[in-house]
Design a protein around this motif. Structure first.
Motif: not given
Length: 271
Positions: A201-209, A163-172
């Motif tokens: 993943x956007x390396x320009x965003x500190x929260x993503x890093x 089971x692959x859970x796709x997700x962006x690197x954010x709190x929610x």
């Protein structure tokens, strides 16, 4: 990487010449949250599976039918997926070719929005029987799941090998992952087959890093794949093709290839 460039052939399923097998691997791509790269991941993983030589079927369970749209495939009005549950249609009648060697699809349509209602009172063994039938032809089955907490989703999560859970690197997004793991624990679904995939993943965003760096500690697992934010992924809607076909040198294409390699090495061999 072999690139399958055959395009827009008749929609009849391919003759895979595959001997009956009980070893078909089922990969579910799932998330409760939309807009996290779920369908793009399912489309590209299915395509790369076919490129690797596996007869592959992508089953589009999402009523939005985005995966079907990417492959320029539609259900006919007489062949609605909902009829399958009511035994008014044979499973094989839903399968169509994609125009790529070794890759077929069961397209979705708006009738899938009621699939959970139709599943009420139906034995959970029905999905297992469908998978058993498909294993006679296919080596890999990729399921693009609806973004819901539903009876259908639970049955798919139980039946899948990975089971692959796709997700962006954010709190929610990480909180949604926690909800999924809690649900699986409550339903006694093996958490070992759950694999997070970080996307956009956007390396320009500190929260993503920050989230990318700490995801193993936060999630309790190292993601099986890391897909960068890339405009080429958005262009899948323009070309209506898998990413490796029109952008074989894209960083996102490389990321999806690494993801597929990891799925084969880590997720599918363990079961």
């Amino acid at each position: 990487m072999e690139v399958l460039r055959q395009r827009r052939s008749p929609k009849a399923p391919a003759d895979h010449n595959k001997a009956p097998s009980d070893f078909m691997k089922t990969i579910a791509v799932y998330n409760l949250k939309g807009g996290v790269g779920k369908t793009a991941t399912a489309v590209n993983i299915a395509y790369l599976s076919a490129c690797s030589g596996q007869p592959t079927l992508l089953w589009d369970f999402d009523a939005q039918a985005a995966a079907s749209w990417y492959f320029q495939v539609e259900n006919s009005k007489r062949k609605k997926a909902s009829k399958l549950i009511k035994d008014k249609l044979a499973l094989g009648e839903l399968i169509q070719g994609t125009g790529y060697d070794r890759l077929d699809i069961i397209p979705s349509d708006m009738s899938n929005r009621n699939i959970d209602v139709n599943l009420t009172g139906v034995s959970g063994g029905k999905l297992d029987s469908w998978l058993s039938m498909l294993s006679e032809t296919y080596g890999v089955l990729v399921l693009d799941c609806p973004p819901t907490l539903s009876e259908l989703a639970l049955r798919i999560l139980k039946a899948a090998d990975a089971v692959l859970i796709t997700m962006i690197p954010t709190h929610l997004s990480f909180e949604t992952y926690r909800h999924v793991t809690e649900m699986m624990e409550q339903k006694k679904i093996d958490l070992a087959k759950l694999y997070p995939v970080l996307t956009m993943i956007d390396r320009r965003k500190s929260i993503h890093q920050e989230f990318t760096a700490s995801c193993k500690k936060t999630l309790g697992k190292t993601p099986i794949g890391f897909v960068p934010y890339c405009s080429d992924v958005e262009k899948m809607g323009e070309f209506r093709e898998p990413l490796p076909v029109f952008a074989p040198r894209s960083p996102a294409t490389l990321a999806y290839q690494l993801l597929w390699d990891n799925i084969r090495k880590k997720a599918l061999r363990r079961r």
